[in-house]
Scaffold this motif. Structure first.
Motif, PDB file in Angstrom:
ATOM      1  N   GLN A 195      77.337 -25.334 -92.182  1.00  0.00           N
ATOM      2  CA  GLN A 195      77.022 -25.935 -90.890  1.00  0.00           C
ATOM      3  C   GLN A 195      75.575 -25.647 -90.487  1.00  0.00           C
ATOM      4  N   ALA A 207      72.772 -28.492 -89.768  1.00  0.00           N
ATOM      5  CA  ALA A 207      71.981 -28.482 -88.533  1.00  0.00           C
ATOM      6  C   ALA A 207      70.488 -28.466 -88.843  1.00  0.00           C
ATOM      7  N   THR A 222      69.347 -31.886 -90.272  1.00  0.00           N
ATOM      8  CA  THR A 222      69.190 -32.866 -89.194  1.00  0.00           C
ATOM      9  C   THR A 222      67.898 -32.621 -88.423  1.00  0.00           C
ATOM     10  N   GLY A 223      67.644 -31.352 -88.108  1.00  0.00           N
ATOM     11  CA  GLY A 223      66.418 -31.008 -87.395  1.00  0.00           C
ATOM     12  C   GLY A 223      65.179 -31.341 -88.196  1.00  0.00           C
ATOM     13  N   THR A 241      66.576 -28.767 -81.983  1.00  0.00           N
ATOM     14  CA  THR A 241      67.574 -29.585 -82.677  1.00  0.00           C
ATOM     15  C   THR A 241      68.498 -28.713 -83.516  1.00  0.00           C
ATOM     16  N   TYR A 242      67.917 -27.731 -84.171  1.00  0.00           N
ATOM     17  CA  TYR A 242      68.705 -26.809 -84.998  1.00  0.00           C
ATOM     18  C   TYR A 242      69.707 -26.024 -84.150  1.00  0.00           C
ATOM     19  N   GLY A 245      72.438 -28.299 -82.957  1.00  0.00           N
ATOM     20  CA  GLY A 245      73.396 -28.550 -84.027  1.00  0.00           C
ATOM     21  C   GLY A 245      74.339 -27.383 -84.236  1.00  0.00           C
ATOM     22  N   LYS A 246      73.802 -26.180 -84.203  1.00  0.00           N
ATOM     23  CA  LYS A 246      74.656 -24.992 -84.361  1.00  0.00           C
ATOM     24  C   LYS A 246      75.640 -24.868 -83.200  1.00  0.00           C
ATOM     25  N   PHE A 259      76.834 -27.281 -81.433  1.00  0.00           N
ATOM     26  CA  PHE A 259      77.844 -28.326 -81.623  1.00  0.00           C
ATOM     27  C   PHE A 259      78.923 -27.862 -82.606  1.00  0.00           C
ATOM     28  N   PHE A 260      78.494 -27.331 -83.741  1.00  0.00           N
ATOM     29  CA  PHE A 260      79.458 -26.866 -84.742  1.00  0.00           C
ATOM     30  C   PHE A 260      80.257 -25.672 -84.225  1.00  0.00           C
TER      31      PHE A 260
END
Length: 311
Positions: free
Chosen positions: A17, A21, A24-25, A293-294, A297-298, A300-301
């Motif tokens: 994950q 992330a 994506t970033g 963004t990173y 993402g983290k 979110f997961f």
């Protein structure tokens, strides 16, 4: 503290994950920051035409890549005429005359290495930080420095030979068979260490940058959370912390960046004070976008993991 937050303290994101992330970033950062460098290169090429064989540095917001000018006249993206009057004028004319896709000229080949390098870097940093905190405690302030140094050192070491090969392929237009012969000959004559040519100046710049960046980022993030009365940082706290810490590190490591650029391009025409503003314009938004963004993402997961455990 709500139950979900308590759950997030226990349930961590997995390495996979973290990799997703950071990937994506990395892609988002490249898409946003690359146009700034493309316009900068076009303006520089307009004022100082790039002859065949001359090198220039192309940045996608994640890594600096050495590019070698080729024959091709005005067909090459960095040699196209534009008659630009400034940065904004260049943006508008490139979009109007060449299409908006031209703002990302040269990007795809650089992502082949920049994205994996970023994924390795951020994932290793988080894994090392978690390991060190579990052994030494949460409040050890030097953990970000150690984790940042080791993670960056590892990422540069892994990617350096690939960057050398990419540059050689671009400059000589080697086929894969010719490239294999070139690498084999280089290793037999100069040893495996020759594949890491250019590694030292990159480490000299990137490792101190990483140490300062992560230390300041963690300190600023914690301070902003305390000032805001928050337990967890928001997107804007991460964004602001990333921009400020990236700017601090960029200023502090500017001399190393100048040395690296000059060594790469073999052009001793840059001056430190002239390089500072362009470096800040590039690094501050890149650091802010990448880290926010990173972290998003983290988070979110992390929430997904909490929900799965509660089901």
């Amino acid at each position: 503290m709500d139950p979900e937050t308590r759950g997030q303290e226990i349930i961590k994101v997995t390495p996979l994950q973290q990799m997703l992330a950071s990937c994506t970033g990395a892609i988002l950062t490249s898409l946003i920051v690359t146009p700034l460098d493309v316009v900068k290169i076009r303006l520089q090429a307009q004022n100082n035409p790039l002859p065949k064989g001359k090198c220039f540095v192309y940045s996608n917001g994640l890594m600096d890549h050495l590019c070698v000018c080729e024959e091709g006249g005005n067909k090459l993206w960095y040699k196209k005429p534009g008659n630009f009057q400034g940065t904004l004028d260049a943006f508008l004319k490139i979009i109007r005359n060449e299409g908006i896709k031209s703002l990302w000229s040269g990007l795809p080949p650089t992502l082949v290495m920049a994205v994996p390098a970023t994924v390795i870097y951020f994932t290793c940093y988080d894994q090392l930080s978690a390991l060190l905190r579990s052994k030494l405690g949460e409040n050890e302030t030097y953990i970000p420095i150690v984790a940042g140094v080791v993670a960056r050192f590892g990422a540069v070491t892994v990617i350096s030979p690939l960057e050398l090969i990419r540059t050689k392929m671009q400059s000589k237009k080697f086929s894969y068979m010719e490239l294999h012969r070139f690498v084999s000959k280089k290793v037999s004559e100069d040893g495996w260490i020759s594949l890491w040519k250019g590694w030292a100046p990159t480490v000299l710049r990137d490792v101190p940058f990483s140490a300062m960046y992560w230390y300041n980022y963690e300190i600023l993030k914690k301070w902003l959370c305390e000032k805001s009365g928050l337990y967890e940082p928001t997107f804007m706290i991460n964004f602001t912390s990333g921009a400020l810490s990236g700017s601090f590190a960029a200023v502090a490591t500017l001399p190393f960046d100048v040395v690296k650029t000059q060594k790469q391009t073999q052009l001793w025409t840059y001056e430190s004070h002239k390089s500072l503003i362009p470096r800040l314009i590039k690094i501050a938004p890149a650091c802010a976008i990448m880290i926010s963004t990173y972290e998003f993402g983290k988070a979110f997961f992390q929430k997904q993991n909490v929900r799965r455990q509660q089901c």
